[in-house]
Write a protein that holds these residues in place. Structure first.
Motif, PDB file in Angstrom:
ATOM      1  N   ASN A  65       1.311   7.346 -14.851  1.00  0.00           N
ATOM      2  CA  ASN A  65       2.752   7.302 -15.063  1.00  0.00           C
ATOM      3  C   ASN A  65       3.383   5.968 -14.656  1.00  0.00           C
ATOM      4  O   ASN A  65       4.607   5.861 -14.580  1.00  0.00           O
ATOM      5  CB  ASN A  65       3.428   8.446 -14.303  1.00  0.00           C
ATOM      6  CG  ASN A  65       2.974   9.811 -14.810  1.00  0.00           C
ATOM      7  OD1 ASN A  65       2.781  10.007 -16.009  1.00  0.00           O
ATOM      8  ND2 ASN A  65       2.794  10.757 -13.890  1.00  0.00           N
ATOM      9  N   ALA A  66       2.527   4.972 -14.400  1.00  0.00           N
ATOM     10  CA  ALA A  66       2.977   3.615 -14.058  1.00  0.00           C
ATOM     11  C   ALA A  66       3.842   3.574 -12.801  1.00  0.00           C
ATOM     12  O   ALA A  66       4.708   2.714 -12.665  1.00  0.00           O
ATOM     13  CB  ALA A  66       3.720   2.988 -15.236  1.00  0.00           C
ATOM     14  N   LYS A  67       3.594   4.491 -11.874  1.00  0.00           N
ATOM     15  CA  LYS A  67       4.300   4.468 -10.593  1.00  0.00           C
ATOM     16  C   LYS A  67       3.675   3.441  -9.649  1.00  0.00           C
ATOM     17  O   LYS A  67       4.332   2.941  -8.735  1.00  0.00           O
ATOM     18  CB  LYS A  67       4.260   5.853  -9.939  1.00  0.00           C
ATOM     19  CG  LYS A  67       4.895   6.959 -10.775  1.00  0.00           C
ATOM     20  CD  LYS A  67       6.371   6.745 -10.975  1.00  0.00           C
ATOM     21  CE  LYS A  67       6.998   7.927 -11.707  1.00  0.00           C
ATOM     22  NZ  LYS A  67       8.450   7.708 -11.978  1.00  0.00           N
ATOM     23  N   VAL A  68       2.376   3.179  -9.838  1.00  0.00           N
ATOM     24  CA  VAL A  68       1.661   2.184  -9.045  1.00  0.00           C
ATOM     25  C   VAL A  68       0.789   1.364 -10.000  1.00  0.00           C
ATOM     26  O   VAL A  68       0.570   1.748 -11.157  1.00  0.00           O
ATOM     27  CB  VAL A  68       0.781   2.823  -7.952  1.00  0.00           C
ATOM     28  CG1 VAL A  68       1.622   3.577  -6.941  1.00  0.00           C
ATOM     29  CG2 VAL A  68      -0.278   3.734  -8.564  1.00  0.00           C
ATOM     30  N   ASP A  69       0.262   0.256  -9.476  1.00  0.00           N
ATOM     31  CA  ASP A  69      -0.568  -0.618 -10.309  1.00  0.00           C
ATOM     32  C   ASP A  69      -2.043  -0.221 -10.295  1.00  0.00           C
ATOM     33  O   ASP A  69      -2.787  -0.587 -11.213  1.00  0.00           O
ATOM     34  CB  ASP A  69      -0.425  -2.057  -9.832  1.00  0.00           C
ATOM     35  CG  ASP A  69       0.996  -2.565 -10.007  1.00  0.00           C
ATOM     36  OD1 ASP A  69       1.421  -2.732 -11.162  1.00  0.00           O
ATOM     37  OD2 ASP A  69       1.676  -2.783  -8.981  1.00  0.00           O
ATOM     38  N   GLY A  70      -2.459   0.494  -9.257  1.00  0.00           N
ATOM     39  CA  GLY A  70      -3.860   0.870  -9.194  1.00  0.00           C
ATOM     40  C   GLY A  70      -4.172   1.717  -7.982  1.00  0.00           C
ATOM     41  O   GLY A  70      -3.287   2.037  -7.182  1.00  0.00           O
ATOM     42  N   PHE A  71      -5.448   2.078  -7.835  1.00  0.00           N
ATOM     43  CA  PHE A  71      -5.885   2.899  -6.710  1.00  0.00           C
ATOM     44  C   PHE A  71      -7.385   2.729  -6.503  1.00  0.00           C
ATOM     45  O   PHE A  71      -8.086   2.147  -7.338  1.00  0.00           O
ATOM     46  CB  PHE A  71      -5.541   4.372  -6.951  1.00  0.00           C
ATOM     47  CG  PHE A  71      -6.393   5.075  -7.995  1.00  0.00           C
ATOM     48  CD1 PHE A  71      -7.248   6.109  -7.633  1.00  0.00           C
ATOM     49  CD2 PHE A  71      -6.337   4.712  -9.336  1.00  0.00           C
ATOM     50  CE1 PHE A  71      -8.023   6.761  -8.586  1.00  0.00           C
ATOM     51  CE2 PHE A  71      -7.096   5.360 -10.292  1.00  0.00           C
ATOM     52  CZ  PHE A  71      -7.945   6.391  -9.913  1.00  0.00           C
ATOM     53  N   VAL A  72      -7.847   3.228  -5.374  1.00  0.00           N
ATOM     54  CA  VAL A  72      -9.282   3.248  -5.086  1.00  0.00           C
ATOM     55  C   VAL A  72      -9.770   4.681  -5.173  1.00  0.00           C
ATOM     56  O   VAL A  72      -9.138   5.595  -4.640  1.00  0.00           O
ATOM     57  CB  VAL A  72      -9.597   2.683  -3.686  1.00  0.00           C
ATOM     58  CG1 VAL A  72     -11.096   2.777  -3.395  1.00  0.00           C
ATOM     59  CG2 VAL A  72      -9.146   1.235  -3.579  1.00  0.00           C
ATOM     60  N   THR A  73     -10.889   4.881  -5.846  1.00  0.00           N
ATOM     61  CA  THR A  73     -11.546   6.184  -5.847  1.00  0.00           C
ATOM     62  C   THR A  73     -12.987   5.980  -5.424  1.00  0.00           C
ATOM     63  O   THR A  73     -13.616   4.982  -5.777  1.00  0.00           O
ATOM     64  CB  THR A  73     -11.452   6.868  -7.228  1.00  0.00           C
ATOM     65  OG1 THR A  73     -12.061   8.165  -7.151  1.00  0.00           O
ATOM     66  CG2 THR A  73     -12.142   6.064  -8.317  1.00  0.00           C
ATOM     67  N   LEU A 122       0.834  -1.200   0.000  1.00  0.00           N
ATOM     68  CA  LEU A 122       0.000   0.000   0.000  1.00  0.00           C
ATOM     69  C   LEU A 122       0.871   1.253   0.000  1.00  0.00           C
ATOM     70  O   LEU A 122       1.827   1.364   0.767  1.00  0.00           O
ATOM     71  CB  LEU A 122      -0.929   0.008   1.215  1.00  0.00           C
ATOM     72  CG  LEU A 122      -1.987  -1.101   1.245  1.00  0.00           C
ATOM     73  CD1 LEU A 122      -2.818  -1.017   2.518  1.00  0.00           C
ATOM     74  CD2 LEU A 122      -2.897  -1.016   0.020  1.00  0.00           C
ATOM     75  N   VAL A 123       0.507   2.191  -0.859  1.00  0.00           N
ATOM     76  CA  VAL A 123       1.257   3.431  -1.035  1.00  0.00           C
ATOM     77  C   VAL A 123       0.395   4.594  -0.549  1.00  0.00           C
ATOM     78  O   VAL A 123      -0.753   4.739  -0.976  1.00  0.00           O
ATOM     79  CB  VAL A 123       1.638   3.641  -2.514  1.00  0.00           C
ATOM     80  CG1 VAL A 123       2.406   4.940  -2.695  1.00  0.00           C
ATOM     81  CG2 VAL A 123       2.440   2.446  -3.031  1.00  0.00           C
ATOM     82  N   ASP A 124       0.940   5.431   0.346  1.00  0.00           N
ATOM     83  CA  ASP A 124       0.212   6.592   0.864  1.00  0.00           C
ATOM     84  C   ASP A 124       0.536   7.822   0.039  1.00  0.00           C
ATOM     85  O   ASP A 124       1.697   8.242  -0.031  1.00  0.00           O
ATOM     86  CB  ASP A 124       0.581   6.859   2.330  1.00  0.00           C
ATOM     87  CG  ASP A 124       0.013   5.807   3.267  1.00  0.00           C
ATOM     88  OD1 ASP A 124      -1.000   5.181   2.904  1.00  0.00           O
ATOM     89  OD2 ASP A 124       0.587   5.606   4.347  1.00  0.00           O
ATOM     90  N   VAL A 125      -0.467   8.406  -0.596  1.00  0.00           N
ATOM     91  CA  VAL A 125      -0.285   9.648  -1.346  1.00  0.00           C
ATOM     92  C   VAL A 125      -1.504  10.531  -1.130  1.00  0.00           C
ATOM     93  O   VAL A 125      -2.555  10.068  -0.683  1.00  0.00           O
ATOM     94  CB  VAL A 125      -0.101   9.394  -2.864  1.00  0.00           C
ATOM     95  CG1 VAL A 125       1.095   8.505  -3.141  1.00  0.00           C
ATOM     96  CG2 VAL A 125      -1.374   8.800  -3.472  1.00  0.00           C
ATOM     97  N   GLU A 126      -1.367  11.793  -1.440  1.00  0.00           N
ATOM     98  CA  GLU A 126      -2.510  12.698  -1.397  1.00  0.00           C
ATOM     99  C   GLU A 126      -3.472  12.356  -2.533  1.00  0.00           C
ATOM    100  O   GLU A 126      -3.093  11.744  -3.543  1.00  0.00           O
ATOM    101  CB  GLU A 126      -2.046  14.150  -1.529  1.00  0.00           C
ATOM    102  CG  GLU A 126      -1.136  14.624  -0.410  1.00  0.00           C
ATOM    103  CD  GLU A 126      -1.820  14.619   0.952  1.00  0.00           C
ATOM    104  OE1 GLU A 126      -3.070  14.777   0.992  1.00  0.00           O
ATOM    105  OE2 GLU A 126      -1.119  14.454   1.968  1.00  0.00           O
TER     106      GLU A 126
END
Length: 324
Positions: A185-193, A171-175
């Motif tokens: 930018n392919a920095k992560v594989d996905g996210f939740v919105t 898990l990656v913490d970002v704003e």
């Protein structure tokens, strides 16, 4: 009304409020606090602002304010004077009353229900090339569980906890603002919105980056609903987002439109009355309003504002004791 026009109208910061058909004071003002400008809730607030301006013949000119999300909205509702309107899931109001996370040490109960907003739809989004077809496939992947400190992050993490996936995912913490660019930018594989669908930010992302919205199994949805009985199954229709060829099974969370104890009664009455009278027109612009019905008031989790209560009583609508 096109999304670009709505966003432009919101950024234009409508200000000032005078004559209300219900008789509010001539020097009233109203602020509509929403979410990030890329969210569907920001677009909704701009729609409501346009509605109030048109319904009053231009006498009502609300201010639309962007926010970081529901947590900020609830915290501001404690201190903002005058006519302050905001959105939040009812569960956050319960947390604020009890001084629970994220409101430790500041217990308060200042929100008053006006009407129902479209529910939050939980979107688990992944890059098409990430090799992820199910939530279980997120094991070992870099994934953003919602914007840092947001309701969405807490909700996503509680879902991953319930499905025993949290310790298996990086898990990656970002704003909040950084999540979609990180995927692009392919920095992560996905996210939740977390927003009503279609959510503008995801619509934009899907037009530039091949992504998929993951479906939950019926067993997963049942587990999540048992975690929070106010949640319920939601289906995102095929074609909602570019490249989405199949319907997506996910869950949703109720959201309310609230004033505060400091809101003028006539303002609350006018806002509530106008909303229900204009709801079909709002839905003609954005279909997410079609799911809003009066019977959902029982899930709003805060007493009715006296002005809103007056409107419902005039309409002969039976009100649950929890709202009185």
């Amino acid at each position: 009304m096109q999304l670009r026009k709505l966003l432009a109208a919101g950024v234009g910061a409508l200000a000032g409020l005078s004559l209300l058909a219900g008789g509010a004071s001539a020097d009233s003002r109203i602020t509509l606090k929403s979410a990030k400008s890329t969210s569907s809730y920001y677009v909704m607030m701009v729609q409501l602002a346009e509605m109030l301006k048109d319904a009053s013949g231009g006498d009502i000119l609300p201010t639309v304010e962007e926010s970081q999300g529901s947590v900020q909205n609830v915290k501001e509702s404690k201190v903002r004077p005058g006519n302050f309107f905001f959105t939040t899931p009812p569960s956050l109001l319960a947390a604020a009353r009890e001084g629970r996370t994220p409101f430790e040490g500041e217990s308060f109960d200042t929100a008053r229900t006006l009407f129902v907003m479209p529910f939050v739809t939980i979107h688990f989004v992944v890059r098409e090339d990430a090799g992820v077809a199910t939530l279980g496939d997120l094991t070992g992947k870099q994934f953003i569980a919602g914007g840092k400190g947001s309701f969405c992050e807490r909700r996503a993490k509680s879902i991953l906890d319930a499905l025993e996936l949290t310790d298996k995912i990086d898990l990656v913490d970002v704003e909040l603002d950084a999540a979609a660019p990180a995927v692009r930018n392919a920095k992560v594989d996905g996210f939740v919105t977390c927003s009503s669908h279609p959510t503008p930010g995801l619509v934009e992302l899907a037009t530039t980056t091949p992504v998929e919205v993951l479906s939950l199994t019926e067993e997963e949805r049942q587990t999540i609903v048992e975690l929070d009985p106010l949640s319920g199954p939601v289906t995102i229709a095929a074609g909602t987002y570019k490249g989405q060829e199949q319907a997506v099974a996910t869950v949703g969370v109720p959201v309310g439109g609230y004033g505060t104890v400091g809101m003028d009664e006539e303002v609350a009455y006018f806002l509530t009355k106008t909303f229900w009278e204009w709801k079909d027109r709002l839905a003609g612009e954005n279909p997410w309003w079609n799911g809003v019905t009066v019977d959902l008031l029982s899930q709003m989790g805060a007493p009715l504002h006296p002005g809103a209560r007056r409107y419902y009583e005039e309409q002969g609508i039976e009100l649950p004791d929890a709202l009185l």
